[in-house]
Design a protein around this motif. Structure first.
Motif, PDB file in Angstrom:
ATOM      1  N   TYR A 191       0.507  -0.903   0.011  1.00 19.66           N
ATOM      2  CA  TYR A 191       0.206  -0.189  -0.201  1.00 19.66           C
ATOM      3  C   TYR A 191       0.423   1.456  -0.130  1.00 19.66           C
ATOM      4  O   TYR A 191       1.812   1.263   0.263  1.00 19.66           O
ATOM      5  CB  TYR A 191      -0.562  -0.213   1.240  1.00 19.66           C
ATOM      6  N   ARG A 234      -6.148   7.411   2.934  1.00 22.25           N
ATOM      7  CA  ARG A 234      -7.724   6.950   2.890  1.00 22.25           C
ATOM      8  C   ARG A 234      -7.190   5.131   3.461  1.00 22.25           C
ATOM      9  O   ARG A 234      -6.210   4.640   3.597  1.00 22.25           O
ATOM     10  CB  ARG A 234      -8.331   6.149   1.625  1.00 22.25           C
ATOM     11  N   ASN A 235      -8.069   4.167   4.686  1.00 22.20           N
ATOM     12  CA  ASN A 235      -7.677   2.872   4.830  1.00 22.20           C
ATOM     13  C   ASN A 235      -8.301   2.168   3.448  1.00 22.20           C
ATOM     14  O   ASN A 235      -8.639   2.240   3.113  1.00 22.20           O
ATOM     15  CB  ASN A 235      -7.524   1.950   5.585  1.00 22.20           C
ATOM     16  N   VAL A 257      -5.043   3.065  -0.881  1.00 26.02           N
ATOM     17  CA  VAL A 257      -4.599   3.217   0.825  1.00 26.02           C
ATOM     18  C   VAL A 257      -3.447   3.938   1.332  1.00 26.02           C
ATOM     19  O   VAL A 257      -2.097   3.316   0.605  1.00 26.02           O
ATOM     20  CB  VAL A 257      -4.812   2.132   0.902  1.00 26.02           C
ATOM     21  N   ASN A 282      -0.610   8.328   9.659  1.00 21.44           N
ATOM     22  CA  ASN A 282      -2.150   8.239   9.811  1.00 21.44           C
ATOM     23  C   ASN A 282      -1.832   7.474   8.390  1.00 21.44           C
ATOM     24  O   ASN A 282      -2.926   6.508   7.985  1.00 21.44           O
ATOM     25  CB  ASN A 282      -2.766   9.726   8.712  1.00 21.44           C
ATOM     26  N   HIS A 283      -0.368   7.492   7.570  1.00 20.39           N
ATOM     27  CA  HIS A 283      -0.155   6.592   6.376  1.00 20.39           C
ATOM     28  C   HIS A 283       0.039   4.873   7.025  1.00 20.39           C
ATOM     29  O   HIS A 283      -0.610   4.761   6.974  1.00 20.39           O
ATOM     30  CB  HIS A 283       1.101   7.096   6.348  1.00 20.39           C
ATOM     31  N   ARG A 295      -1.246   3.685  10.078  1.00 20.02           N
ATOM     32  CA  ARG A 295      -2.608   3.647  10.339  1.00 20.02           C
ATOM     33  C   ARG A 295      -3.156   2.761   9.037  1.00 20.02           C
ATOM     34  O   ARG A 295      -4.014   1.875   9.188  1.00 20.02           O
ATOM     35  CB  ARG A 295      -3.448   4.689  11.008  1.00 20.02           C
ATOM     36  N   ALA A 296      -3.801   3.681   8.213  1.00 21.59           N
ATOM     37  CA  ALA A 296      -3.814   3.212   6.695  1.00 21.59           C
ATOM     38  C   ALA A 296      -3.417   2.337   6.103  1.00 21.59           C
ATOM     39  O   ALA A 296      -3.954   0.900   6.230  1.00 21.59           O
ATOM     40  CB  ALA A 296      -3.900   4.036   5.905  1.00 21.59           C
ATOM     41  N   GLY A 317      -4.418  -0.880   7.921  1.00 19.00           N
ATOM     42  CA  GLY A 317      -5.601  -0.945   8.269  1.00 19.00           C
ATOM     43  C   GLY A 317      -6.231  -0.796  10.237  1.00 19.00           C
ATOM     44  O   GLY A 317      -7.402  -1.431  10.684  1.00 19.00           O
ATOM     45  N   LEU A 369      -8.577   5.909  10.917  1.00 19.85           N
ATOM     46  CA  LEU A 369      -7.272   7.066  10.596  1.00 19.85           C
ATOM     47  C   LEU A 369      -7.735   7.563  12.081  1.00 19.85           C
ATOM     48  O   LEU A 369      -8.724   8.076  12.780  1.00 19.85           O
ATOM     49  CB  LEU A 369      -8.231   7.441   9.531  1.00 19.85           C
TER      50      LEU A 369
END
Ligand code: AMP
Length: 367
Positions: free
Chosen positions: A90, A192-193, A245, A286-287, A289-290, A293, A296
């Motif tokens: 991702y 976005r995840n 993602v 956040n990256h 986390r995304a 999975g 966010l």
């Protein structure tokens, strides 16, 4: 409960990977890097490291990683496709494929109705004259691939410069863009995840010198809510189309007639570094986390104003920064070299005046 810890493999081992690791360790993540060598800024932060062009290192990364990400849009898309058959990568190959070629990128903007400067793809010298006849001058000739920080670009003012401009492309395919008389340069980062949660950071204002980002002001001053919404709409369309993602950054020109997209990056971005202290959740966290999975985090600023000043070429009076209230120093452990990004300073302030006063004190870092 399932532990949220993951082993994250990163292709590239520069400062972006370094800051990903720094933000991922509090969540219990482990990192492994494939870079150029042991001098890379991330290399010693990783639980494993190797060389991206070494087959045994690539195998070792596949064994190590639960998920793989990358630091640069110049990452080999074939390598990403091959790795993705064994471990999720991702953002996926579609994001990389579009972002690493200006012609494909602009074709995508067109398909999604995202306005950008008029352009023509130019594969050979003979095609350049026709493109200039259609777009007029001034125009900017850019290599289709591998351009960054203003490299691989030529501002063509008169027809007499066309040979020199083409020579600067060094035989590579190019894109000719109409010159945009922009008011200022903005950018936006979206995340976005895989569960299709998506969040957006506020538009920020970027100031460049010699093609290199020098300062970001966050949020960009005087942005109408409708403009932020428009930018978020463009990002939503891009995220959905590429099934993206992770972080996605889009650089924009603000013109009299609204926003024009310039280029996107399928990764964390220099214009998002302010978010480390400036936002509730940094772009790096956040990256992480995304791609693992996780839910966010909030993208709202922690204080009304933030700025980021890049430290470029030489380290400069960094001890002074440590004495300044509201300032945060980030050094990437890189050797000085002209034009090289060595670190950055983040500043938080309650008022615009306080922000400007801090920026004035940081003037020794600016050209
Ligand atoms: P880029 O590598 O495309 O981000 O371009 C680097 C910088 O060159 C941008 O940040 C702008 O300041 C300038 N630039 C790029 N394209 C154009 C254009 N079409 N018109 C005017 N300035 C441009």
């Amino acid at each position: 409960m399932t532990p949220i810890s993951r082993h994250i493999g990163v292709l590239g081992a520069g400062q972006l990977g370094r800051m990903l690791a720094i933000s991922g360790y509090p969540l219990g993540q482990k990192f492994g890097f494939l870079g150029a060598g042991p001098g890379d800024p991330s290399a010693l932060l990783g639980h494993m490291h190797g060389a991206v062009d070494d087959a045994r290192s690539v195998e070792a990364l596949l064994r190590f990683a639960d998920v793989i990400t990358y630091e640069s849009e110049n990452t080999d898309v074939e390598l990403v496709r091959r790795l993705a058959r064994e471990v999720p990568v991702y953002p996926g190959a579609a994001s990389l494929y579009h972002a690493q070629h200006r012609g494909r990128e602009k074709g995508l903007f067109d398909r999604l109705g995202i306005p950008c400067a008029p352009y023509r793809r130019v594969a050979e010298r003979a095609a350049l004259d026709g493109a200039v006849a259609e777009l007029g001058l001034p125009a900017v000739l850019k290599t289709a691939t591998e351009g960054y920080d203003g490299k691989g670009q030529y501002l063509v003012r008169e027809p007499g410069e066309l040979d020199a401009a083409w020579a600067a492309m060094a035989g590579r395919e190019a894109v000719l863009e109409g010159f945009v008389a922009f008011r200022r340069e903005l950018s936006i980062i979206a995340v976005r995840n895989a569960a299709d949660e998506h969040v957006y950071y506020p538009l920020v204002e970027n100031r460049h010198h010699d093609g290199i980002l020098r300062t970001t002001i966050a949020p960009a001053p005087a942005v109408e809510p409708a403009v932020q919404q428009k930018a978020e709409g463009y990002m939503r369309a891009l995220l959905d189309e590429m099934d993206h993602v992770g972080c996605l950054a889009l650089e924009l020109f603000e013109t009299e007639d609204g926003l024009l997209a310039n280029e996107m990056a399928p990764r964390v971005h220099n214009s998002g570094h302010w978010s480390i202290e400036g936002a509730q959740t940094s772009q790096f966290e956040n990256h992480v986390r995304a791609i693992t999975g996780l839910p966010l985090g909030e993208t709202t600023p922690r204080q009304p104003w933030a700025a980021m000043v890049n430290i470029i070429g030489e380290t400069g009076p960094v001890e002074e920064v440590l004495r300044m209230p509201g300032c945060h120093l980030h050094l990437y452990d890189k050797a000085e070299r002209p034009g090289r990004k060595l670190g950055h300073v983040n500043v938080l302030a309650d008022t615009r005046e306080a922000l400007d006063a801090a920026l004035a004190r940081l003037a020794p870092f600016l050209p």
